[in-house]
Design an enzyme around this catalytic site. Sequence first.
Site, PDB file in Angstrom:
ATOM      1  N   HIS A 274       0.840  -1.204   0.000  1.00  0.00           N
ATOM      2  CA  HIS A 274       0.000   0.000   0.000  1.00  0.00           C
ATOM      3  C   HIS A 274       0.873   1.253   0.000  1.00  0.00           C
ATOM      4  CE1 HIS A 274      -3.346  -2.649   0.489  1.00  0.00           C
ATOM      5  NE2 HIS A 274      -2.999  -2.997   1.720  1.00  0.00           N
ATOM      6  N   ASP A 325      -5.055  -8.477  -3.089  1.00  0.00           N
ATOM      7  CA  ASP A 325      -5.294  -8.223  -1.672  1.00  0.00           C
ATOM      8  C   ASP A 325      -6.531  -8.951  -1.154  1.00  0.00           C
ATOM      9  OD1 ASP A 325      -5.382  -7.177   0.890  1.00  0.00           O
ATOM     10  OD2 ASP A 325      -5.176  -5.102   0.288  1.00  0.00           O
TER      11      ASP A 325
END
Length: 461
Positions: A274, A325
Site C-alpha cells: 500500500h 489483496d
Amino acid sequence: MSQALFANDALLPTGWHRNVLLGWDEAGRLTQVQPDAAMPRDVPAVEGPVMPGMPNLHSHAFQRAFGGLTEFRGAAQDSFWSWRTLMYRFAAQISPAQVEAIATWLYIEMLEAGYTSVCEFHYLHHDSDGRPYADDAELALALLRAAERAGIGLTLLPVLYQASGFGGLPPNEGQRRFIRATDSMLRLLERLRPLCQAQGARLGLAPHSLRAVPPESLREALAGLDAIDATAPVHIHIAEQIAEVDACLAWSGQRPVAWLLDHAEVDARWCLVHATHMDADEYRRAAASGAVAGLCPTTEANLGDGIFDFGAWRAAGGRWGVGSDSHACVNAAEELMMLEYSQRLATRQRNVGADAAEPSVASAMTLAAVQGGAQASGRAVAGLSAGQQADFVALDARHPSLAGLSAADMLSAHVFASHRTSAVDTVWIAGRPCVAAGRHPLRSEAAAAFVAARSQLLTTP
C-alpha cells in the site's frame, strides 16, 4: 510436451517484437527468446499476442469468500476499520478445509485472469479458539496444497502479528487466530522451508504492520529470518490508512514509512504494501531503498484507503507491482486499469502510466508491474527473457474487442476495453499450459467446492 513456442507477437522487456521463438528446458526455465525468428516446422505457434505472466504480489486468500458481503451501510461512516470488524468475524470461524477450498478456487481464478504467481500474506495461523493446531503448520500446508493443485507459483509469507496497536497494545479477541511469538514464527519458517523448496515455492516473512509488531520483535524476527535465508522476501502493510499514520506519529513522532526506513535495513528484498500515505521525503527515501511498492488498486478503492501518488513514486525511480489483496476483484488487467484511472482522477490527466520508452499505457504498466512483482516474489518470473521461468499468457486474437488490432493495441483493448478476463486465452506456467480457451481444467470442481465452503461459513452460527 513441447519445449518451444512460436509467437507472432510477444512483449519482451524491451517492448513488442514480432516472430518470437521461445524455448525452455525441462525445469521450465526459458533458454531462448529470439525475436525475428523464422518459424520452425515442428514448433506450435500461437496467434494472439504473448505477454509475461503477472505476479500477484499481495493476497489474503480466505478473504475471497466474503467478497461482496460487506457492501452495505453498517455504521454512520463506514471505513476500513468497520470492514475489518466484519473480516474478523469471518476469520474466526473458517476451517483448514475451507481455507484450502477457497484458496484453490481463488488461485484458479487468478490463473484465468492472467496472474501466474502469487504472494500469499498468510496471517490465519491457529484454531478458532486461538490455540495452535496439532500440526502448527496446518493452515500454511492448506495454502501450499491449494497452490500446487491449481498450478500457480507461490511465495508464502507467514505473518508475524503480536499487538493491536502501536506501543504493543494487547491483541483483541478478533485477532486471536493471528498471534504468534517471534520464536514460534521462526520455528514455523524452519518447518516450512524444505516443504516450499520441494514444491518450487518461495518462503519469506511478513511482519504484518508497525502497529502489530513491536520494534524489538521486528528486529528479532528479521535477524532470525536472515539466519534462515538472508535473501528471503519481506513484506509489510504500511501507511494504508490516515488513522494509521496519525497513530504512528502519536506513538513515535514519525510517519510509518520514515520510522521503518530509520529502524530497519529496508532494501530490494522488501515490499511496502500500500504505502498510500507518504510525504515527499518518504517517497524519495523509500524509492531509493530499492523496495517495491505493493499497490492493490481495487482493494484500496473498495476500502476507501486513498490514492497512491504514482507520479511522485515513478519520478523518484520507485519500483512497483500489483496485488489483488482482499480479492474484491481478481483480475490482473483490472488492477492496472484501476491504477491508471485513479491517477487520471487525481491529476486530471490521461495516459499517466506510459513513459518515454513505451508510450502504450497498457504495455508500459504491464512490463513495470511484472518486474516489480517478480522482485517482490523473490522468484525468477521477471518476464520473457532467458533464465526466467516460462510463465506467459496469450490473448485471444479473435476476441471482438481485440480482433484486427496490432499487438500493443490488443493489450490496450484487453486492459481498457474488454471484460478483461474474457480476452485471456492460454496461460503457461513453467512451460506447461494450465489454462486453455480461457478455462482451467479444474474450474468446475473447484468452483463447486468454493461455493460449498462459503455456504457452510454463512450458515455457521
